[in-house]
Design an enzyme around this catalytic site. Sequence first.
Site, short mmCIF file in Angstrom:
data_model
loop_
_atom_site.label_atom_id
_atom_site.label_comp_id
_atom_site.label_asym_id
_atom_site.label_seq_id
_atom_site.Cartn_x
_atom_site.Cartn_y
_atom_site.Cartn_z
N SER A 177 26.81 19.52 24.57
CA SER A 177 25.42 19.41 25.02
C SER A 177 25.36 19.08 26.50
O SER A 177 25.78 18.01 26.94
CB SER A 177 24.69 18.31 24.23
OG SER A 177 23.46 18.03 24.87
N ARG A 226 13.02 15.45 17.34
CA ARG A 226 14.40 15.76 17.76
C ARG A 226 15.22 14.49 17.98
O ARG A 226 14.69 13.44 18.33
CB ARG A 226 14.36 16.63 19.03
CG ARG A 226 13.67 17.96 18.73
CD ARG A 226 13.56 18.83 19.94
NE ARG A 226 14.86 19.28 20.41
CZ ARG A 226 15.04 20.00 21.50
NH1 ARG A 226 14.01 20.33 22.26
NH2 ARG A 226 16.25 20.38 21.86
N LYS A 276 14.92 27.39 34.08
CA LYS A 276 14.31 26.14 33.59
C LYS A 276 15.24 24.96 33.80
O LYS A 276 14.82 23.91 34.27
CB LYS A 276 13.95 26.31 32.11
CG LYS A 276 13.29 25.11 31.48
CD LYS A 276 12.39 25.50 30.33
CE LYS A 276 13.14 25.94 29.09
NZ LYS A 276 13.79 24.81 28.40
N ARG A 329 11.12 30.25 22.13
CA ARG A 329 12.10 31.34 21.99
C ARG A 329 11.99 32.05 20.64
O ARG A 329 12.31 33.24 20.53
CB ARG A 329 13.52 30.83 22.22
CG ARG A 329 13.69 30.25 23.63
CD ARG A 329 15.13 30.15 24.05
NE ARG A 329 15.29 29.14 25.09
CZ ARG A 329 14.99 29.32 26.37
NH1 ARG A 329 14.51 30.47 26.80
NH2 ARG A 329 15.18 28.33 27.24
N ASP A 371 20.83 29.22 23.83
CA ASP A 371 19.40 29.51 23.74
C ASP A 371 19.12 30.98 23.41
O ASP A 371 17.96 31.36 23.23
CB ASP A 371 18.70 29.15 25.06
CG ASP A 371 18.67 27.63 25.27
OD1 ASP A 371 18.72 26.89 24.27
OD2 ASP A 371 18.61 27.20 26.43
N ARG A 408 16.28 19.92 37.03
CA ARG A 408 17.26 19.15 37.81
C ARG A 408 16.85 19.03 39.27
O ARG A 408 17.10 18.01 39.92
CB ARG A 408 18.64 19.79 37.67
CG ARG A 408 19.26 19.55 36.28
CD ARG A 408 20.35 20.57 35.98
NE ARG A 408 21.10 20.31 34.76
CZ ARG A 408 20.66 20.59 33.52
NH1 ARG A 408 19.47 21.12 33.33
NH2 ARG A 408 21.43 20.33 32.48
N LYS A 451 17.13 22.21 17.96
CA LYS A 451 16.40 22.67 19.16
C LYS A 451 14.90 22.45 18.95
O LYS A 451 14.51 21.67 18.09
CB LYS A 451 16.73 24.15 19.41
CG LYS A 451 18.19 24.38 19.76
CD LYS A 451 18.53 23.78 21.10
CE LYS A 451 20.01 23.91 21.41
NZ LYS A 451 20.38 23.14 22.60
N ARG A 461 16.38 26.51 14.62
CA ARG A 461 16.31 27.95 14.96
C ARG A 461 17.05 28.83 13.96
O ARG A 461 16.75 30.02 13.86
CB ARG A 461 16.84 28.18 16.38
CG ARG A 461 15.86 27.69 17.42
CD ARG A 461 16.32 27.91 18.84
NE ARG A 461 15.23 27.61 19.76
CZ ARG A 461 15.38 27.38 21.06
NH1 ARG A 461 16.58 27.44 21.61
NH2 ARG A 461 14.33 27.12 21.81
C1 S3P Z 1 19.76 22.57 28.54
C2 S3P Z 1 20.77 22.39 27.63
C3 S3P Z 1 20.76 22.99 26.28
C4 S3P Z 1 19.71 24.08 26.14
C5 S3P Z 1 18.41 23.69 26.77
C6 S3P Z 1 18.59 23.41 28.24
C7 S3P Z 1 19.87 21.91 29.86
O1 S3P Z 1 20.49 21.97 25.34
O2 S3P Z 1 19.51 24.40 24.78
O3 S3P Z 1 17.46 24.74 26.62
O4 S3P Z 1 19.10 22.27 30.76
O5 S3P Z 1 20.74 21.05 30.01
P1 S3P Z 1 21.68 21.03 24.73
O6 S3P Z 1 22.25 20.25 25.83
O7 S3P Z 1 21.00 20.17 23.71
O8 S3P Z 1 22.64 22.00 24.11
#
Ligand code: S3P
Length: 446
Positions: A174, A129, A28, A401, A327, A33, A354, A358
């Site tokens: 993050s 969020r 994902k 999830r 995750d 990206r 999230k 969670r």
């Molecule tokens: C992700 C970063 C994570 C992850 C999300 C996907 C990404 O989030 O939990 O499912 O693709 O950069 P955070 O950057 O908020 O930790």
Amino acid sequence: MSAHATPIPMIARRSPALTGVAQIPGDKSISHRALILGALSVGETRITGLLEGQDVLDTAAAMRAFGATVTRHGEGEWTVNGVGVGGFAEPAQVIDCGNSGTGVRLIMGAMATTPITATFTGDASLNKRPMGRITDPLALFGARAVGRRGGKLPMTLVGAAEPVPVRYTLPMPSAQVKSAVLLAGLNAPGETVVIEPEATRDHTERMLRGFGAEVSVEESPEGRVITLKGQPELTGQSVAVPRDPSSAAFPVCAALLVPGSEILVPGVSRNPTRDGLYVTLLEMGADITFENPREEGGEPVADLRVRHSPGLKGVTTPEERAASMIDEFPVLSVVASMAQGVTVMRGVKELRVKESDRIDAMARGLEACGVKIEEDEDTLIVHGTGRVPGGATCETRLDHRIAMSFLVLGLVSEEPVAVDDGGPIATSFPAFEPLMAALGARIERR
Ligand code: S3P
């Protein structure tokens, strides 16, 4: 696309041995990206293995709204004809990112240094969020955001007309925030620097390089220092999206728990910024072998052979591992409840923001299934006894999830485990139900 769809109640029952090959869909994070970098490039980007979950489809629609031509040619086969760095057009409509924090945060970063205005919204989960974590650094580039109280969507972002480069230390681990800053840095002159005290998934850095940007990464006493040279010309690429280790986690954990199981999960990413779950499962005593290690789509991958593992033991996951499995804590807490002894998950407060909180969602659902739980703001503790009574309906709170984790639990609990809504599973793993059914799992809609 905001999900106001009718809930899909589901139930999982004790299953016979899981066997066969689990073909996991595309990653994902990398799928989002690939679309965004394709849209910011000149020329054509060809993508294979794109995840066609709702989150990614929403990002594809958003890239069209910003002026890119995004075309689906067949399952997972897409092309993007981009507009180049700084070339985003102003969208005529509100951008609806559905359930996806990654989508909205990366797209807001990607437009923040272009002089256009866009309004973003999402579903009931996404609109709760925090967005201040990206609008704060985007303001340093000169972008302005107006949202609801507490920095929530819906939110309008006015891109900077004369962006300046930024040096920013991440206040929380993050990858979304890191990526938003790097994508904004693309259209700022000079060098944008992001410092991450704890390493997070590094797909943005890897892919920016692949599309032609100059990105350097140095380890320093403050952490990883990532430097991007602004205003590169990105050119369209071929991207083969590897399979998603976060989706693989569900059949893998199910096979570890269901007696007699043996499954093969080909081509799962072993990127060290994503493999904390697998490190932890091995520490617990899991029988997983990593066969045929190789590189695919620029990521290290292996075929995972997973066998039922009686006698799993509780472990402590250290704070510094949390980002590499962020995750996967929901499904780890399911495995922990079936292990012997206490599992302590430290440094997990990011789980509170999230798709749902969670920690709370897993704690309440596991308690309803008869598992003893302790928690504080930053820690989740599961007391495993090797058996779970089950027999509850767990709330999934618009969180894919959480839904999949409780359905895995129902495959091994004494009584079935139900979830109130399996609909959100389609955001990340639309093939979850047929894939699990083909392995032999008894998961049904009610
Ligand atoms: C992700 C970063 C994570 C992850 C999300 C996907 C990404 O989030 O939990 O499912 O693709 O950069 P955070 O950057 O908020 O930790």
